[in-house]
Write a protein that holds these residues in place. Sequence first.
Motif, PDB file in Angstrom:
ATOM      1  N   PRO A  50     -22.305  15.998 -72.033  1.00 33.76           N
ATOM      2  CA  PRO A  50     -22.481  14.745 -72.776  1.00 33.76           C
ATOM      3  C   PRO A  50     -21.169  14.018 -73.026  1.00 33.76           C
ATOM      4  CG  PRO A  50     -22.839  16.638 -74.203  1.00 33.76           C
ATOM      5  CD  PRO A  50     -22.758  17.170 -72.801  1.00 33.76           C
ATOM      6  N   GLU A  51     -20.040  14.761 -73.006  1.00 32.25           N
ATOM      7  CA  GLU A  51     -18.736  14.131 -73.155  1.00 32.25           C
ATOM      8  C   GLU A  51     -18.228  13.705 -71.780  1.00 32.25           C
ATOM      9  OE1 GLU A  51     -17.059  13.311 -75.892  1.00 32.25           O
ATOM     10  OE2 GLU A  51     -18.831  13.985 -76.995  1.00 32.25           O
ATOM     11  N   PRO A  52     -17.934  12.420 -71.585  1.00 35.61           N
ATOM     12  CA  PRO A  52     -17.483  11.979 -70.252  1.00 35.61           C
ATOM     13  C   PRO A  52     -16.139  12.578 -69.885  1.00 35.61           C
ATOM     14  CG  PRO A  52     -17.246  10.217 -71.861  1.00 35.61           C
ATOM     15  CD  PRO A  52     -17.996  11.314 -72.552  1.00 35.61           C
ATOM     16  N   TYR A  53     -15.972  12.868 -68.612  1.00 33.86           N
ATOM     17  CA  TYR A  53     -14.675  13.316 -68.098  1.00 33.86           C
ATOM     18  C   TYR A  53     -13.695  12.147 -68.122  1.00 33.86           C
ATOM     19  CZ  TYR A  53     -11.186  15.231 -64.886  1.00 33.86           C
ATOM     20  OH  TYR A  53     -10.009  15.676 -64.321  1.00 33.86           O
ATOM     21  N   PHE A  54     -14.201  10.948 -67.778  1.00 32.97           N
ATOM     22  CA  PHE A  54     -13.403   9.731 -67.884  1.00 32.97           C
ATOM     23  C   PHE A  54     -14.324   8.619 -68.370  1.00 32.97           C
ATOM     24  CE2 PHE A  54     -11.292   5.950 -65.835  1.00 32.97           C
ATOM     25  CZ  PHE A  54     -10.230   5.898 -66.732  1.00 32.97           C
ATOM     26  N   GLY A  55     -14.222   8.301 -69.661  1.00 26.30           N
ATOM     27  CA  GLY A  55     -15.145   7.378 -70.308  1.00 26.30           C
ATOM     28  C   GLY A  55     -15.199   5.981 -69.730  1.00 26.30           C
ATOM     29  N   PRO A  56     -14.052   5.335 -69.444  1.00 24.59           N
ATOM     30  CA  PRO A  56     -14.115   3.945 -68.959  1.00 24.59           C
ATOM     31  C   PRO A  56     -14.925   3.763 -67.685  1.00 24.59           C
ATOM     32  CG  PRO A  56     -11.899   4.455 -69.702  1.00 24.59           C
ATOM     33  CD  PRO A  56     -12.664   5.749 -69.734  1.00 24.59           C
ATOM     34  N   LEU A  57     -15.041   4.816 -66.858  1.00 24.72           N
ATOM     35  CA  LEU A  57     -15.861   4.733 -65.642  1.00 24.72           C
ATOM     36  C   LEU A  57     -17.158   5.519 -65.770  1.00 24.72           C
ATOM     37  CD1 LEU A  57     -13.179   4.987 -62.798  1.00 24.72           C
ATOM     38  CD2 LEU A  57     -14.368   2.945 -63.607  1.00 24.72           C
ATOM     39  N   VAL A  89     -17.729   8.660 -65.951  1.00 20.37           N
ATOM     40  CA  VAL A  89     -17.777   9.831 -65.077  1.00 20.37           C
ATOM     41  C   VAL A  89     -18.035  11.074 -65.919  1.00 20.37           C
ATOM     42  CG1 VAL A  89     -16.530  11.269 -63.433  1.00 20.37           C
ATOM     43  CG2 VAL A  89     -16.227   8.780 -63.408  1.00 20.37           C
ATOM     44  N   HIS A  90     -19.079  11.829 -65.562  1.00 19.87           N
ATOM     45  CA  HIS A  90     -19.424  13.068 -66.252  1.00 19.87           C
ATOM     46  C   HIS A  90     -19.392  14.231 -65.264  1.00 19.87           C
ATOM     47  CE1 HIS A  90     -21.153  11.367 -70.093  1.00 19.87           C
ATOM     48  NE2 HIS A  90     -21.070  10.288 -69.337  1.00 19.87           N
ATOM     49  N   ARG A  91     -18.916  15.368 -65.739  1.00 20.38           N
ATOM     50  CA  ARG A  91     -19.013  16.586 -64.935  1.00 20.38           C
ATOM     51  C   ARG A  91     -20.339  17.272 -65.266  1.00 20.38           C
ATOM     52  NH1 ARG A  91     -14.005  20.359 -65.372  1.00 20.38           N
ATOM     53  NH2 ARG A  91     -14.634  20.918 -63.252  1.00 20.38           N
ATOM     54  N   TYR A  92     -20.784  18.120 -64.371  1.00 17.86           N
ATOM     55  CA  TYR A  92     -21.959  18.930 -64.653  1.00 17.86           C
ATOM     56  C   TYR A  92     -21.555  20.079 -65.557  1.00 17.86           C
ATOM     57  CZ  TYR A  92     -24.726  16.190 -61.452  1.00 17.86           C
ATOM     58  OH  TYR A  92     -25.397  15.143 -60.865  1.00 17.86           O
ATOM     59  N   LEU A  93     -22.433  20.474 -66.447  1.00 14.97           N
ATOM     60  CA  LEU A  93     -22.093  21.429 -67.498  1.00 14.97           C
ATOM     61  C   LEU A  93     -21.527  22.727 -66.956  1.00 14.97           C
ATOM     62  CD1 LEU A  93     -25.032  20.890 -69.983  1.00 14.97           C
ATOM     63  CD2 LEU A  93     -22.612  20.460 -70.406  1.00 14.97           C
ATOM     64  N   LYS A  94     -22.090  23.267 -65.890  1.00 14.81           N
ATOM     65  CA  LYS A  94     -21.627  24.537 -65.347  1.00 14.81           C
ATOM     66  C   LYS A  94     -20.176  24.429 -64.916  1.00 14.81           C
ATOM     67  CE  LYS A  94     -22.651  27.997 -61.797  1.00 14.81           C
ATOM     68  NZ  LYS A  94     -23.533  28.368 -60.653  1.00 14.81           N
TER      69      LYS A  94
END
Length: 315
Positions: free
Chosen positions: A294-301, A303-308
């Motif tokens: 739920p926390e973006p890896y890079f908010g301005p774009l 981009v989210h990683r998968y939890l695993k």
Amino acid sequence: MSTSIMSAVEHGYALIAALKELRTSLDVRRDQLRVDAAYGIDMRNKDEVDPKAAIEIVQLEGEAAIDAVIKGLTSVALEPEQHVKETLRVPGAVGLPCDLLEVVAQTNEMRKGMRQAMESLGGEMERRKAWRNILRAEGPISGKQALRLTQVLVNPTRLSFFWATGSSVKRYQVAALRAELIQQLPDPTDTSTPYDVSGVPPKSVEMTLKTGLNLLARLPMDEYVAIQRPVRPHIRARVDFMDLAGSPALLKSVLAPVPFVYDVATPPPSIKPLGDYEGLAERDFQFSHAKLDPEPYFGPLNVHRYLKKAAEQNE
């Protein structure tokens, strides 16, 4: 200017001219329009999309409804208060004279041609150049409004409007996402990472792209990530109609940001009106895509990683 960009710009000029002519025709013959439903929706005035916020709609009547319908069917210009990322939305249903229906269908074909011309361009930078050249001649316009189609219905018997919610999620391999973002840089041939951002304007698109690319370079190139963008609740409708054989038929979920149009000789369909959007509870939105961090890896774009993958890195 390249030939392909010139073609896209010419499509834009032709479409805008045709829509202006249609607007004049609708206005001159406004007494021949039968507005069976029209809803007014305020536009946001900031960048952020809040999918949890309530949205109030106004049921329009009389001359206000006719004005709104004509604008919804023909306007590509940005209103003075309209944010560049927002689009004018006037859901509704209106009967038109048969010859004006044909003109609407013709402008739909022109919109399709313009979309194809834009999509045929090499990348995001070329598309921006095409829109900028149209802007120089026409003033501020909304690309989304220019490209969206008007639904032309045949023999509708019932229209049921509703709000659709959620978020837009697109999955990428890191290498593919980096390649796509690099094409949006002012100099897409510059692929050296990390990028030096010391001389880049702090709030520019270039700063956002280069900062994101520097962060993505820290991840394995074969890892999958996702861009998850909150989508402002949008309007759809269930359409019941009689097909050409005279049998009942159904379209379950049709986009409805602008009025449906049909022959004014058709009896008014039964309409379930569009109501206010009451908003989403916090948990409904937060867990809509549980596999993503739920926390973006890079908010301005977005981009989210998968939890695993995120959990493995933190171990």
